[in-house]
Design a protein around this motif. Structure first.
Motif, PDB file in Angstrom:
ATOM      1  N   ARG A  10       0.853  -1.183   0.000  1.00  0.00           N
ATOM      2  CA  ARG A  10       0.000   0.000   0.000  1.00  0.00           C
ATOM      3  C   ARG A  10       0.887   1.229   0.000  1.00  0.00           C
ATOM      4  O   ARG A  10       2.005   1.188   0.494  1.00  0.00           O
ATOM      5  N   VAL A  11       0.396   2.335  -0.572  1.00  0.00           N
ATOM      6  CA  VAL A  11       1.207   3.541  -0.693  1.00  0.00           C
ATOM      7  C   VAL A  11       1.666   4.046   0.670  1.00  0.00           C
ATOM      8  O   VAL A  11       2.787   4.520   0.830  1.00  0.00           O
ATOM      9  N   GLU A  12       0.830   3.911   1.681  1.00  0.00           N
ATOM     10  CA  GLU A  12       1.209   4.364   3.021  1.00  0.00           C
ATOM     11  C   GLU A  12       2.406   3.568   3.548  1.00  0.00           C
ATOM     12  O   GLU A  12       3.322   4.128   4.153  1.00  0.00           O
ATOM     13  N   GLU A  13       2.384   2.279   3.316  1.00  0.00           N
ATOM     14  CA  GLU A  13       3.491   1.430   3.751  1.00  0.00           C
ATOM     15  C   GLU A  13       4.754   1.760   2.961  1.00  0.00           C
ATOM     16  O   GLU A  13       5.834   1.906   3.522  1.00  0.00           O
ATOM     17  N   TRP A  14       4.618   1.903   1.641  1.00  0.00           N
ATOM     18  CA  TRP A  14       5.767   2.215   0.788  1.00  0.00           C
ATOM     19  C   TRP A  14       6.397   3.537   1.201  1.00  0.00           C
ATOM     20  O   TRP A  14       7.615   3.647   1.333  1.00  0.00           O
ATOM     21  N   ALA A  15       5.566   4.554   1.420  1.00  0.00           N
ATOM     22  CA  ALA A  15       6.078   5.875   1.784  1.00  0.00           C
ATOM     23  C   ALA A  15       6.743   5.858   3.153  1.00  0.00           C
ATOM     24  O   ALA A  15       7.702   6.599   3.389  1.00  0.00           O
ATOM     25  N   THR A  16       6.286   5.013   4.052  1.00  0.00           N
ATOM     26  CA  THR A  16       6.898   4.909   5.372  1.00  0.00           C
ATOM     27  C   THR A  16       8.251   4.209   5.293  1.00  0.00           C
ATOM     28  O   THR A  16       9.216   4.627   5.927  1.00  0.00           O
ATOM     29  N   VAL A  17       8.337   3.163   4.489  1.00  0.00           N
ATOM     30  CA  VAL A  17       9.580   2.396   4.364  1.00  0.00           C
ATOM     31  C   VAL A  17      10.651   3.196   3.615  1.00  0.00           C
ATOM     32  O   VAL A  17      11.802   3.231   4.021  1.00  0.00           O
ATOM     33  N   PHE A  18      10.266   3.861   2.514  1.00  0.00           N
ATOM     34  CA  PHE A  18      11.254   4.486   1.631  1.00  0.00           C
ATOM     35  C   PHE A  18      11.333   6.011   1.731  1.00  0.00           C
ATOM     36  O   PHE A  18      12.200   6.624   1.133  1.00  0.00           O
ATOM     37  N   THR A  19      10.439   6.647   2.446  1.00  0.00           N
ATOM     38  CA  THR A  19      10.408   8.102   2.664  1.00  0.00           C
ATOM     39  C   THR A  19      10.799   8.917   1.428  1.00  0.00           C
ATOM     40  O   THR A  19      11.893   9.472   1.359  1.00  0.00           O
ATOM     41  N   PRO A  20       9.926   8.997   0.433  1.00  0.00           N
ATOM     42  CA  PRO A  20      10.231   9.769  -0.779  1.00  0.00           C
ATOM     43  C   PRO A  20      10.406  11.254  -0.477  1.00  0.00           C
ATOM     44  O   PRO A  20       9.695  11.818   0.357  1.00  0.00           O
ATOM     45  N   SER A  21      11.370  11.882  -1.166  1.00  0.00           N
ATOM     46  CA  SER A  21      11.634  13.307  -0.962  1.00  0.00           C
ATOM     47  C   SER A  21      12.097  13.953  -2.254  1.00  0.00           C
ATOM     48  O   SER A  21      12.498  13.268  -3.200  1.00  0.00           O
ATOM     49  N   ASP A  22      12.061  15.282  -2.281  1.00  0.00           N
ATOM     50  CA  ASP A  22      12.552  16.015  -3.439  1.00  0.00           C
ATOM     51  C   ASP A  22      14.067  16.195  -3.326  1.00  0.00           C
ATOM     52  O   ASP A  22      14.698  15.726  -2.372  1.00  0.00           O
ATOM     53  N   PRO A  30       1.890  11.884  -0.510  1.00  0.00           N
ATOM     54  CA  PRO A  30       1.486  10.815  -1.414  1.00  0.00           C
ATOM     55  C   PRO A  30       0.894  11.320  -2.731  1.00  0.00           C
ATOM     56  O   PRO A  30       1.138  10.731  -3.790  1.00  0.00           O
ATOM     57  N   GLU A  31       0.144  12.414  -2.688  1.00  0.00           N
ATOM     58  CA  GLU A  31      -0.496  12.932  -3.902  1.00  0.00           C
ATOM     59  C   GLU A  31       0.505  13.371  -4.961  1.00  0.00           C
ATOM     60  O   GLU A  31       0.153  13.532  -6.127  1.00  0.00           O
ATOM     61  N   ASP A  32       1.776  13.576  -4.589  1.00  0.00           N
ATOM     62  CA  ASP A  32       2.819  13.963  -5.539  1.00  0.00           C
ATOM     63  C   ASP A  32       3.513  12.768  -6.186  1.00  0.00           C
ATOM     64  O   ASP A  32       4.332  12.947  -7.086  1.00  0.00           O
ATOM     65  N   LEU A  33       3.207  11.566  -5.743  1.00  0.00           N
ATOM     66  CA  LEU A  33       3.856  10.376  -6.288  1.00  0.00           C
ATOM     67  C   LEU A  33       3.134   9.907  -7.551  1.00  0.00           C
ATOM     68  O   LEU A  33       1.899   9.895  -7.606  1.00  0.00           O
ATOM     69  N   PRO A  34       3.887   9.509  -8.589  1.00  0.00           N
ATOM     70  CA  PRO A  34       3.274   9.107  -9.856  1.00  0.00           C
ATOM     71  C   PRO A  34       2.211   8.025  -9.717  1.00  0.00           C
ATOM     72  O   PRO A  34       1.142   8.123 -10.331  1.00  0.00           O
ATOM     73  N   ILE A  51      14.573   8.495  -2.672  1.00  0.00           N
ATOM     74  CA  ILE A  51      14.077   7.640  -1.598  1.00  0.00           C
ATOM     75  C   ILE A  51      15.258   7.218  -0.733  1.00  0.00           C
ATOM     76  O   ILE A  51      16.421   7.307  -1.157  1.00  0.00           O
ATOM     77  N   ASN A  52      14.970   6.764   0.451  1.00  0.00           N
ATOM     78  CA  ASN A  52      15.989   6.144   1.301  1.00  0.00           C
ATOM     79  C   ASN A  52      15.882   4.645   1.085  1.00  0.00           C
ATOM     80  O   ASN A  52      14.820   4.056   1.288  1.00  0.00           O
ATOM     81  N   SER A  53      16.994   4.037   0.639  1.00  0.00           N
ATOM     82  CA  SER A  53      16.973   2.599   0.399  1.00  0.00           C
ATOM     83  C   SER A  53      16.917   1.850   1.728  1.00  0.00           C
ATOM     84  O   SER A  53      17.058   2.441   2.801  1.00  0.00           O
ATOM     85  N   LEU A  54      16.739   0.551   1.658  1.00  0.00           N
ATOM     86  CA  LEU A  54      16.688  -0.260   2.877  1.00  0.00           C
ATOM     87  C   LEU A  54      18.023  -0.286   3.601  1.00  0.00           C
ATOM     88  O   LEU A  54      18.082  -0.602   4.779  1.00  0.00           O
TER      89      LEU A  54
END
Length: 88
Positions: A10-22, A30-34, A51-54
């Motif tokens: 889910r997008v919430e889980e993905w965004a929490t794990v990888f923390t996307p940033s500019d 989330p609304e800014d993600l493709p 993103i921050n990798s694992l």
């Protein structure tokens, strides 16, 4: 991690794990993600961000997403392809 290891996310889980940033390190909503744009609008979307990798490394990725359409133009979901890119 590969899709075979994680399965769907889910997008919430993905965004929490990888923390996307500019490029400046500001968190992306989330609304800014493709992929979220595609799910919301039913249109293809494209974007480049960090993103921050694992392993904790900050990497730049590019994402292309497109809708998966069923009969009568019903949006069934969407698919995204992610690849690591060099900083621009």
């Amino acid at each position: 991690m590969r899709f075979g290891e994680t399965g769907g996310m889910r997008v919430e889980e993905w965004a929490t794990v990888f923390t996307p940033s500019d490029a400046n390190g500001n968190a992306l909503v989330p609304e800014d993600l493709p992929l979220v744009k595609t799910i919301s609008t039913g249109n293809p979307a494209f974007g480049t961000f960090f993103i921050n990798s694992l392993t904790g490394e900050r990497i730049q990725i590019t994402v292309s997403s497109f809708p998966i359409m069923g009969r009568s133009n019903r949006l069934l979901g969407s698919m995204a392809m992610f690849w690591k890119t060099k900083e621009i």
